[in-house]
Design an enzyme around this catalytic site. Structure first.
Site, mmCIF file in Angstrom:
data_model
loop_
_atom_site.group_PDB
_atom_site.id
_atom_site.type_symbol
_atom_site.label_atom_id
_atom_site.label_comp_id
_atom_site.label_asym_id
_atom_site.label_seq_id
_atom_site.Cartn_x
_atom_site.Cartn_y
_atom_site.Cartn_z
ATOM 1 N N HIS A 157 -9.605 4.617 -7.569
ATOM 2 C CA HIS A 157 -10.048 3.297 -8.038
ATOM 3 C C HIS A 157 -10.602 3.421 -9.454
ATOM 4 O O HIS A 157 -11.209 4.424 -9.817
ATOM 5 C CB HIS A 157 -11.113 2.736 -7.088
ATOM 6 C CG HIS A 157 -11.422 1.301 -7.328
ATOM 7 N ND1 HIS A 157 -12.266 0.880 -8.336
ATOM 8 C CD2 HIS A 157 -10.983 0.172 -6.705
ATOM 9 C CE1 HIS A 157 -12.340 -0.437 -8.317
ATOM 10 N NE2 HIS A 157 -11.580 -0.895 -7.341
ATOM 11 N N GLU A 215 -4.227 -2.014 -10.788
ATOM 12 C CA GLU A 215 -5.460 -2.666 -11.244
ATOM 13 C C GLU A 215 -5.386 -2.925 -12.748
ATOM 14 O O GLU A 215 -5.513 -1.991 -13.536
ATOM 15 C CB GLU A 215 -6.665 -1.757 -11.031
ATOM 16 C CG GLU A 215 -7.059 -1.431 -9.630
ATOM 17 C CD GLU A 215 -8.337 -0.600 -9.651
ATOM 18 O OE1 GLU A 215 -9.416 -1.192 -9.517
ATOM 19 O OE2 GLU A 215 -8.250 0.629 -9.842
#
Length: 251
Positions: free
Chosen positions: A96, A168
């Site tokens: 992430h 992302e």
């Protein structure tokens, strides 16, 4: 047919009691409202994994937000893949953008985390994405391709097909800049093209690629209608059961 995946990332939110309440709400609503072909995942804090796994139903899978790259040992404060598996975890977020930025996680570390997760039967939700500076410099595609190459391309085709990818757009998260459906689809198509360059078009076409750029009930339908967007990695909206379920109903 690629898997439709809606994964919620609670990040560092919800006490155990709050988490149990939210998870129960999501599971009960999902049973009645979410189509059978949509895979719902809740990636929750470590402290809630064991308890939440006991209150959900088969409409929801549990995911962790991180994993350590070793099976066991003197690594104070870390959690291993076998530990996660032992409490019912099915998915794990790897790479992430917040982990990369705040904890300095490297592509090689993430490659090791992917490998050990797969070895323990966990499905990696592998995150990739670029900053605004990288996009404006025109290096965003090469940057994301390098993340994929260095962290995933050591895998056999059989193992690679078990990975779920989440794109992302860091430049569009909490910045006031919004990624259009067209911008999101363009990057997802480029990612799939890069996967095909290594594993071939047939394998690349089996990989689910999720969008992780502030998906909400009011923009989910347009994003999920895009050819190469197979689901979402949901942040803030996953902390509200109604919003999370409404996103899952947006296909």
């Amino acid at each position: 047919m690629r898997k439709k995946v809606i994964a919620g990332n609670w990040k560092m939110n919800k006490t155990l009691e709050e988490g149990l309440s939210l998870a129960s709400e999501v599971a009960n609503m999902a049973k009645d409202e979410v189509p059978a072909d949509v895979n719902l995942v809740m990636c929750i804090p470590y402290i809630s994994l064991a308890a939440v796994s006991k209150v959900i139903n088969d409409k929801v899978a549990i995911g962790a937000q991180n994993v350590y790259q070793k099976e066991s040992g003197a690594f104070t404060g870390e959690i291993s893949a076998p530990m996660l598996k032992s409490v019912g975890v099915k998915y794990v977020i790897i790479g992430h953008s917040e982990r990369r930025e705040y904890f300095g996680e490297t592509n090689q570390q993430l490659a090791d985390k992917v490998t050990i997760s797969l070895a323990n039967g966990l499905t990696p939700l592998f995150c990739c994405g670029e900053t605004l500076a990288q996009r404006e410099a025109g290096i965003h595609i090469n940057f994301v391709n390098a993340q994929l190459t260095e962290s995933l391309f050591h895998l056999s085709p059989e193992d690679f097909k078990k990975v779920v990818i989440a794109y992302e757009p860091i430049w569009a998260i909490g910045t006031g800049v919004t990624a259009s459906d067209e911008q999101a689809q363009e990057m997802h198509a480029k990612i799939r093209e890069h996967l095909a360059s290594k594993y071939g078009a047939a394998v690349a076409d089996e990989i689910s690629i999720l969008y992780g750029g502030s998906m909400k009930p009011d923009n989910a339908k347009g994003l999920l209608a895009c050819k190469d967007i197979d689901g979402g990695l949901i942040g803030g909206a996953s902390l509200k059961s109604r919003d999370f379920i409404d996103i899952a109903k947006s296909y």
